[in-house]
Write an enzyme that holds these catalytic residues in place. Structure first.
Site, PDB file in Angstrom:
ATOM      1  N   TYR A  34       0.832  -1.203   0.000  1.00 26.03           N
ATOM      2  CA  TYR A  34       0.000   0.000   0.000  1.00 26.03           C
ATOM      3  C   TYR A  34       0.860   1.243   0.000  1.00 26.03           C
ATOM      4  CZ  TYR A  34       0.811   0.941   5.002  1.00 26.03           C
ATOM      5  OH  TYR A  34       1.381   1.255   6.204  1.00 26.03           O
ATOM      6  N   LYS A 148       6.447  -1.825   1.986  1.00 26.41           N
ATOM      7  CA  LYS A 148       5.237  -1.228   2.574  1.00 26.41           C
ATOM      8  C   LYS A 148       4.088  -2.227   2.402  1.00 26.41           C
ATOM      9  CE  LYS A 148       3.118   3.320   3.213  1.00 26.41           C
ATOM     10  NZ  LYS A 148       3.249   3.366   4.664  1.00 26.41           N
ATOM     11  N   GLU A 180      11.962   1.940  14.381  1.00 26.23           N
ATOM     12  CA  GLU A 180      11.010   2.995  14.012  1.00 26.23           C
ATOM     13  C   GLU A 180       9.775   2.867  14.883  1.00 26.23           C
ATOM     14  OE1 GLU A 180       9.632   2.437   9.966  1.00 26.23           O
ATOM     15  OE2 GLU A 180       9.443   0.282  10.256  1.00 26.23           O
ATOM     16  N   LEU A 204      10.852   0.997   7.440  1.00 30.26           N
ATOM     17  CA  LEU A 204      10.296   1.502   6.191  1.00 30.26           C
ATOM     18  C   LEU A 204      10.953   2.847   5.915  1.00 30.26           C
ATOM     19  CD1 LEU A 204       8.040   1.112   3.980  1.00 30.26           C
ATOM     20  CD2 LEU A 204       6.863   2.915   5.232  1.00 30.26           C
TER      21      LEU A 204
HETATM   22  N1  PDD Z   1       2.770   5.066   7.541  1.00 27.50           N
HETATM   23  N2  PDD Z   1       7.407   3.634   9.091  1.00 27.50           N
HETATM   24  C1  PDD Z   1       6.241   2.975   9.055  1.00 27.50           C
HETATM   25  C2  PDD Z   1       6.183   1.596   9.618  1.00 27.50           C
HETATM   26  C3  PDD Z   1       5.099   3.578   8.473  1.00 27.50           C
HETATM   27  O1  PDD Z   1       3.947   2.906   8.413  1.00 27.50           O
HETATM   28  C4  PDD Z   1       5.203   4.901   7.972  1.00 27.50           C
HETATM   29  C5  PDD Z   1       4.028   5.620   7.342  1.00 27.50           C
HETATM   30  C6  PDD Z   1       6.450   5.553   8.032  1.00 27.50           C
HETATM   31  C7  PDD Z   1       6.648   6.951   7.474  1.00 27.50           C
HETATM   32  O2  PDD Z   1       6.582   6.940   6.071  1.00 27.50           O
HETATM   33  P1  PDD Z   1       6.106   8.229   5.257  1.00 27.50           P
HETATM   34  O3  PDD Z   1       7.023   9.328   5.640  1.00 27.50           O
HETATM   35  O4  PDD Z   1       6.244   7.832   3.842  1.00 27.50           O
HETATM   36  O5  PDD Z   1       4.669   8.507   5.639  1.00 27.50           O
HETATM   37  C8  PDD Z   1       7.540   4.884   8.591  1.00 27.50           C
HETATM   38  C9  PDD Z   1       1.612   5.557   6.856  1.00 27.50           C
HETATM   39  C10 PDD Z   1       1.362   7.010   7.017  1.00 27.50           C
HETATM   40  C11 PDD Z   1       0.421   4.682   7.222  1.00 27.50           C
HETATM   41  O6  PDD Z   1       0.635   3.479   7.353  1.00 27.50           O
HETATM   42  O7  PDD Z   1      -0.711   5.188   7.330  1.00 27.50           O
END
Ligand code: PDD
Length: 289
Positions: A34, A148, A180, A204
């Site tokens: 996703y 992701k 994280e 991620l």
């Molecule tokens: N999540 N690490 C994880 C495990 C995440 O699920 C996310 C983002 C990030 C930050 O990634 P980004 O900067 O691209 O948003 C790091 C999204 C927002 C979600 O699952 O809704």
């Protein structure tokens, strides 16, 4: 309120009419990926980077990318246009498709593609001004966190740990080192220098990771990717979390211990200002055709 309209496998449908078969491998195995792309005033922010990560995620689990980046952007435009929203978060999910239940990849299968959009509800200003609380836990997820994946049970359990503790996020450690948070990347500030865990299989790589690199470089703030111990995290001057839906937020307590002065710090303030400027300067556009 009018019902959201979503894109599902070639059709534009009211959300309540969008259906997938029970044998969809996303439902049966969590076999899919996703993306979450923020849009400000209907302008996507860092869409190319999000679409590049979408392509990487698909390639890493052997799902053929059904669309080019241009086609993805056109589909996003259709969904955004069909829903009259301001700031929003576009959610894209691609699963391997529908097949008789058997673990290995089916031979001929068409990926399932869903695109929907929801209002982007940014954290209240008070959270930015006062900072947020977080808790910690051991990172017990799998070792392909760079994908992701929609298989998010480990992240769900970490998020629930934060929810039951009444805090914003759970910051995870694997074997004593920072990884994280449940759905955010984590940044450690000490002596004016920023550190973050390396971009490897244990986290991620958030799209904000690249943005933070750019902001730090532009502001002459040192940024180092390296293994960070639990003691360093608790001993930080400032702690910051980042994600598409949180932007960046200062963390002022961790497991009830105060971080730094217990107030959002100067490095956060600079990076937050840089983030807002980057949003305004963004030249990303939806497709006009
Ligand atoms: N999540 N690490 C994880 C495990 C995440 O699920 C996310 C983002 C990030 C930050 O990634 P980004 O900067 O691209 O948003 C790091 C999204 C927002 C979600 O699952 O809704």
């Amino acid at each position: 309120m009018t019902e959201p309209v979503v894109y599902l496998n070639g059709d534009m449908l009211p959300l309540s009419e969008a259906r997938i078969p029970v044998l969809d491998r996303g439902f049966i195995f969590g076999d899919g990926i996703y993306e979450v792309i923020p849009l400000y005033d209907a302008r996507p922010f860092r869409a190319q980077q999000h679409l590049a990560r979408l392509q990487r995620s698909l390639a890493s689990i052997g799902i053929p990318d059904p669309f080019s980046a241009t086609e993805w952007l056109a589909l996003i435009t259709r969904v955004v246009t069909a829903n009259a929203l301001g700031d929003q978060m576009v959610y894209i999910q691609v699963t391997r498709g529908v097949a008789k239940r058997a673990h290995a990849f089916p031979k001929e299968v068409t990926p399932t593609v869903l695109i929907m959009t929801n209002p982007l509800v940014l954290p209240a200003a008070a959270l930015r001004e006062k900072g947020v609380a977080c808790v910690t836990m051991e990172d017990r997820r799998w070792l392909n966190c760079q994908i992701k994946s929609v298989s998010l049970l480990g992240n769900v359990l970490a998020a629930q740990h934060a929810a039951v503790n009444g805090v914003t996020e759970t910051i995870q450690f694997r074997d004593g080192f920072l990884t994280e948070a449940s759905s955010s990347n984590v940044w450690v500030v000490k002596g004016g220098r920023v550190s973050a865990p390396p971009k490897d299989n244990l986290i991620l790589e958030g799209i904000r990771y690249g943005l933070m690199e750019e902001l730090c470089a532009a502001m002459d703030i040192s940024l180092e990717a390296r293994r960070i111990t639990r003691d360093e995290v608790f001993g930080a001057d400032e702690l910051i979390i980042s994600s598409a839906t949180k932007e960046i937020l200062p963390v002022v307590t961790l497991d009830g211990s105060t971080i730094g002065t217990g107030q959002p710090g100067p490095v956060f303030a600079k990076l937050y200002a840089g983030y807002q400027a980057a949003k305004l300067a963004s030249s990303d556009e939806l497709t006009t055709s």
